[in-house]
Write a protein that holds these residues in place. Structure first.
Motif, PDB file in Angstrom:
ATOM      1  N   LYS A  99      37.373  36.545  45.001  1.00 12.32           N
ATOM      2  CA  LYS A  99      37.343  35.803  43.738  1.00 12.32           C
ATOM      3  C   LYS A  99      36.462  36.451  42.671  1.00 12.32           C
ATOM      4  N   ASP A 102      37.953  38.514  39.651  1.00 14.17           N
ATOM      5  CA  ASP A 102      39.114  37.962  38.943  1.00 14.17           C
ATOM      6  C   ASP A 102      39.164  38.388  37.477  1.00 14.17           C
ATOM      7  N   GLN A 106      41.838  40.857  35.577  1.00 13.07           N
ATOM      8  CA  GLN A 106      42.654  40.334  34.488  1.00 13.07           C
ATOM      9  C   GLN A 106      42.520  41.199  33.239  1.00 13.07           C
ATOM     10  N   MET A 122      43.416  39.095  46.869  1.00 16.70           N
ATOM     11  CA  MET A 122      42.638  38.245  45.988  1.00 16.70           C
ATOM     12  C   MET A 122      43.058  36.796  46.215  1.00 16.70           C
ATOM     13  N   THR A 127      46.459  37.117  41.467  1.00 13.84           N
ATOM     14  CA  THR A 127      45.474  37.749  40.576  1.00 13.84           C
ATOM     15  C   THR A 127      45.844  39.211  40.348  1.00 13.84           C
TER      16      THR A 127
END
Length: 331
Positions: A99, A102, A106, A122, A127
């Motif tokens: 996590k 993330d 992105q 992920m 993700t």
């Protein structure tokens, strides 16, 4: 009379070679970043080397980076952001936390960079563009089924030590869940004599196992999240004077060192073999195909797992050690 013919043949070879080289040079360039967890475990070394070989054959540029441990998030974040700044076409990453990265991933995807998770997904899996890796739940189930059948064969009431990875890493959590399910162990089972997070490190696992044996000398099943942890457990068992014939040790990986020096002699009863070479090869080829052919990688690709044992358990299908030695990695 023969010399001109030889010159002509040589000239043709040179022309053909140059033409082939020109074709190769006309392929669109591809730049790929690979981020692994660390270089102590031969698993990650194998993954990197196969990625390098695959990229070289494809005429792609590969930039690699790694952390210091299986939980080193900040080194991975720095490497990820550096590769984004350099404008790579794609990034392959084995995340040390499912996590924590993330937002960084992105950012990469918002810039049009394809991101594929290797080995560890992920959370959520979406993700990244795709995830290529072992079915970790299945790997855990395989060794759990084996351990249960083996301890039943020995006629012993199970007392289990679980040497886990670390919180927040989906691959480790899925393996542990799979082991429990395969063993037929409820979450609150009295069969669990102890648990410890090892970060996949041999010395940490050895210490945790030694401490657990001090509290619960009756431990007779050891689940280790990876082979370094399993090797640490074996050392602790030997130091405590335990009869390994009466302790079932199972793990996940499939490295040559462990296969030859621990599974073959029976110190480790069974391992669920992974194939990091498949993860690396498929990952590099997927990014090359995205750049050159427009094929978008997506979803999950299972890269294989096989149970290997030198001492088969009743009712559980496994490969023999000879298969393991032929197929192992990092040798």
């Amino acid at each position: 009379m023969r010399t001109p013919s030889r010159w002509l043949a040589a000239a043709l070879v040179v022309v053909i070679t140059l033409a082939l080289g020109a074709c190769a040079d006309n392929r669109p360039p591809v730049s790929i970043g690979l981020i692994t967890k660390q270089e102590t475990n031969p698993y990650w070394v194998t993954l990197r080397k196969v990625a390098e070989d695959t990229a070289h054959k494809a005429g792609a540029t590969l930039t690699t980076a790694t952390g210091d441990s299986d939980v080193d998030v900040e080194s991975q974040r720095a490497a990820l952001n550096d590769m984004v700044a350099k404008g790579v076409n794609g990034i392959l990453i084995a995340p040390t936390d499912s996590k924590a990265l993330d937002a960084d991933i992105q950012t990469a995807r918002d810039k049009g960079i394809t991101v594929i998770a290797l080995d560890t997904p992920m959370d959520p899996q979406e993700t990244t563009n795709a995830y290529f890796g072992t079915d970790n739940t299945r790997a855990g189930e395989l060794v759990g089924q084996y351990a249960r059948a083996k301890i039943d064969e020995l006629g012993l009431a199970p007392q289990v030590m679980m040497l886990n990875l670390a919180p927040g890493i989906a691959s480790g959590e899925n393996r542990g869940t799979g082991f429990r399910d395969g063993f037929g162990m409820p979450s609150d089972s009295s069969w669990v004599a102890g648990q410890a997070d090892t970060q996949g490190d041999q010395a940490t696992a050895q210490q945790a196992m030694a401490e657990a044996l001090g509290r619960s000398p009756e431990i007779n099943v050891v689940y280790a999240v990876n082979e370094p942890a399993a090797l640490g457990a074996v050392e602790a068992l030997k130091a405590a004077g335990k009869d390994l014939a009466k302790v079932v040790v199972v793990t996940i990986d499939g490295g040559c060192e462990t296969m030859k020096n621990a599974v073959r002699p029976g110190d480790i009863d069974a391992t669920a073999m992974q194939f990091p070479q498949n993860m690396a090869r498929e990952g590099v080829e997927a990014i090359v195909a995205k750049v050159r052919e427009g094929r978008e990688p997506s979803g999950y690709l299972a890269t294989g797992t096989e149970l290997v044992s030198g001492s088969p358990a009743p009712g559980v299908t496994s490969k023999n050690v000879e298969y393991g030695v032929r197929t192992c990695w990092g040798g």
